[in-house]
Design an enzyme around this catalytic site. Structure first.
Site, PDB file in Angstrom:
ATOM      1  N   GLU A 197       0.819  -1.221   0.000  1.00  0.00           N
ATOM      2  CA  GLU A 197       0.000   0.000   0.000  1.00  0.00           C
ATOM      3  C   GLU A 197       0.848   1.265   0.000  1.00  0.00           C
ATOM      4  O   GLU A 197       0.666   2.164   0.825  1.00  0.00           O
ATOM      5  CB  GLU A 197      -0.972  -0.019   1.183  1.00  0.00           C
ATOM      6  CG  GLU A 197      -1.969  -1.172   1.095  1.00  0.00           C
ATOM      7  CD  GLU A 197      -3.165  -1.030   2.015  1.00  0.00           C
ATOM      8  OE1 GLU A 197      -3.005  -0.478   3.108  1.00  0.00           O
ATOM      9  OE2 GLU A 197      -4.254  -1.468   1.632  1.00  0.00           O
ATOM     10  N   GLU A 387      -5.669  -8.119  -1.391  1.00  0.00           N
ATOM     11  CA  GLU A 387      -6.385  -7.937  -0.129  1.00  0.00           C
ATOM     12  C   GLU A 387      -7.838  -7.639  -0.439  1.00  0.00           C
ATOM     13  O   GLU A 387      -8.134  -6.778  -1.279  1.00  0.00           O
ATOM     14  CB  GLU A 387      -5.818  -6.784   0.699  1.00  0.00           C
ATOM     15  CG  GLU A 387      -4.532  -7.101   1.376  1.00  0.00           C
ATOM     16  CD  GLU A 387      -4.097  -6.033   2.371  1.00  0.00           C
ATOM     17  OE1 GLU A 387      -4.970  -5.408   3.010  1.00  0.00           O
ATOM     18  OE2 GLU A 387      -2.877  -5.836   2.502  1.00  0.00           O
TER      19      GLU A 387
END
Ligand code: BG6
Length: 489
Positions: A197, A387
């Site tokens: 991320e 995810e």
């Protein structure tokens, strides 16, 4: 059948939230080891000792008092120290993944197991050996590892002595660490992700009230340094093994909607995505900053002064695939609003058409198809969802069962949405459900916010037997994988 035969079904975890063994096997202290547990209303703290030796705690973004250093203190609950102890349970956990039929397991390596302070000449053999054992165990069951090199944890020493990622010295220290992994695990690992991320730092200013002004400037520097480090690592990886598939990992898909049909809201969404999502993905996939970046730098009065050498590095370190986290969607508006959505990322106002979890996260499976199409039309490289999942308060029944129909429903709808995107023509190569075995929540530090197909008997206060139990969703996911995403009942 939408899903290709070789589709990579699996689950994902991260070392700091899952592994435990924080002071075993020669591991060094990570920045995440000094973070306390919080709740949905109570923040997590960083603990420290001030220059006179007094203990203290601070919010994540608060400046520590002059001369203070972060430290583990008596009397605090540090949920990552033991986490759910994959360090000692990896054989059992991998067997459970194999039972569900996993083709891939996304995990991260703790930098502090390999280079405890981040600056050592030689890597820590015990740390290297631990991951060898994990990869060997995965191989036994034909599960492909997908390794995140940096998932939100790093040697605390680098933060304390070098000031962290604002310091360019971190670039080469990271590349050295990554190079060690690429060489050491050649033949055992094929899929790598550099930074988890990486773009989430661009959302912090919108996410936290009172976010310090001076942090906004350094966030741009941090991200630039990390993207340079990533590009260098990608190049080295390809030199070491041309079969390596190295990806970036972007927080959230381009799944943000205008709250109203006011053109100003549409424009806001476009600019928000450029600033918080494409800002990083464009650099990592295309090898250069987007045409719109000067506008963003001007807005924050930033002069990154990017050298020709850095530009060259970015050009030569393009990723082979784009991976991202896709939980739900966000909204943006230029109008006043009070009802704010929850989430780790900046999700803006609540969307009246959606439902929300107990933690305020939106439930929106259509966002999956939308984001996959958006990314693919922009880049045309392989995509992977690394995810996706739902944090919920699961109940362990007396007979050891856990009934989690909401999780089955959540994953089912997202799988259907992925299938539609594949039918649209998107090249989606895999899916790893987040927190496939319960782990500690990153935002709140709780155990109670559970994501897994497997329940772990561990409580918020750190008590529990660590025993693993199969939830109803475990059997559902097994069937989903067995049928390659066709039997979803
Ligand atoms: C992602 C992170 O943002 O969201 C994970 O990469 C994190 O580390 C996941 O655990 C879910 O968030 P949370 O806060 O519910 O654990």
């Amino acid at each position: 059948m939408a899903f290709p035969k070789e589709f990579l079904w699996g689950g994902a975890t991260a070392a700091n939230q899952f592994e435990g063994g924080w002071n075993e096997g020669g591991k060094g202290l990570a920045d995440t080891d000094v973070r306390t547990a919080g709740t949905v209303t109570e923040p997590r703290y960083v603990t420290y000792i001030d220059k006179d030796g007094n203990p203290g705690k601070a919010n994540q973004f608060e400046k520590l008092p002059e001369g203070a250093h972060r430290a583990v203190l008596e009397g605090y609950n540090y949920p990552y120290h033991e986490a759910v102890d994959f360090y000692h349970h990896y054989k059992e956990d991998i067997a459970l993944m194999a039972e569900m039929g996993f083709k891939v397991y996304r995990m991260s390596i703790a930098w502090t197991r390999i280079y405890p302070k981040g600056i050592e000449e030689e890597a820590n053999q015990e740390g290297l050996d631990f991951y060898h054992r994990v990869f060997d165990e995965l191989k036994k069951y034909g599960i492909e590892p997908l390794v995140t090199i940096f998932h939100y944890d790093m040697p605390l020493y680098l933060e304390e002595t070098l000031g962290g990622w604002t310091n360019r010295e971190l670039i080469d220290l990271f590349v050295k660490y990554a190079t060690t992994l690429f060489k050491e695990y050649k033949g055992k690992v094929k899929y790598w992700l550099t930074f988890n991320e990486i773009n989430s730092i661009m959302m912090m200013k919108n996410l936290f009230k009172g976010y310090p002004e001076e942090n906004i400037k350094s966030d741009f520097v941090i991200l630039h340094n990390q993207m340079v480090a990533s590009a260098k690592a990608v190049k080295v990886a390809h030199e070491i093994d041309s079969n390596y598939m190295v990806g970036c990992m972007i927080a959230g898909g381009p799944s943000k909607y205008p709250l109203t049909s006011d053109p100003k809201d549409v424009l806001k969404v476009q600019q928000d995505l450029q600033e918080t999502v494409y800002y990083a993905s464009d650099v990592m996939v295309r090898g250069e900053y987007g045409y719109y970046c000067p506008r963003i730098w001007k807005k924050y009065n930033i002069d990154l002064n990017i050298s020709e050498e850095d530009k060259e590095i970015l050009r030569n370190g393009k990723v082979d695939m784009l991976t991202y986290s896709q939980y739900g969607s966000g909204c943006a508006t230029t109008h006043e609003y009070t009802d704010k959505a929850g989430g780790n990322l900046d999700m803006g106002p609540k969307n009246p058409y959606l439902k929300y979890t107990d933690w305020g996260w939106s439930l929106d499976a259509d966002a999956m198809q939308i984001s996959l199409n958006e990314y693919y039309s922009r880049y045309q490289i392989p995509l992977m969802i690394v995810e996706n999942g739902i944090g919920a308060n699961d109940v362990l029944e007396e007979d050891g069962s856990i009934h989690d129909p909401y999780r089955i429903e959540y994953v089912r709808e997202n799988v259907k949405s992925m299938a539609k995107a594949i039918e649209d023509g998107v090249n989606l190569i895999g899916y790893t459900m987040w927190g496939c075995i319960d782990l500690v929540s990153a935002s709140t530090g709780e155990m109670k916010k559970r994501y897994g197909f497997v329940y772990v008997d561990k409580n918020n206060d750190g008590t529990g037997t660590l025993k693993r139990y199969r939830k109803d969703s475990f059997y559902w996911y097994k069937k989903c994988i067995e049928s390659n995403g066709t039997d979803l009942d």
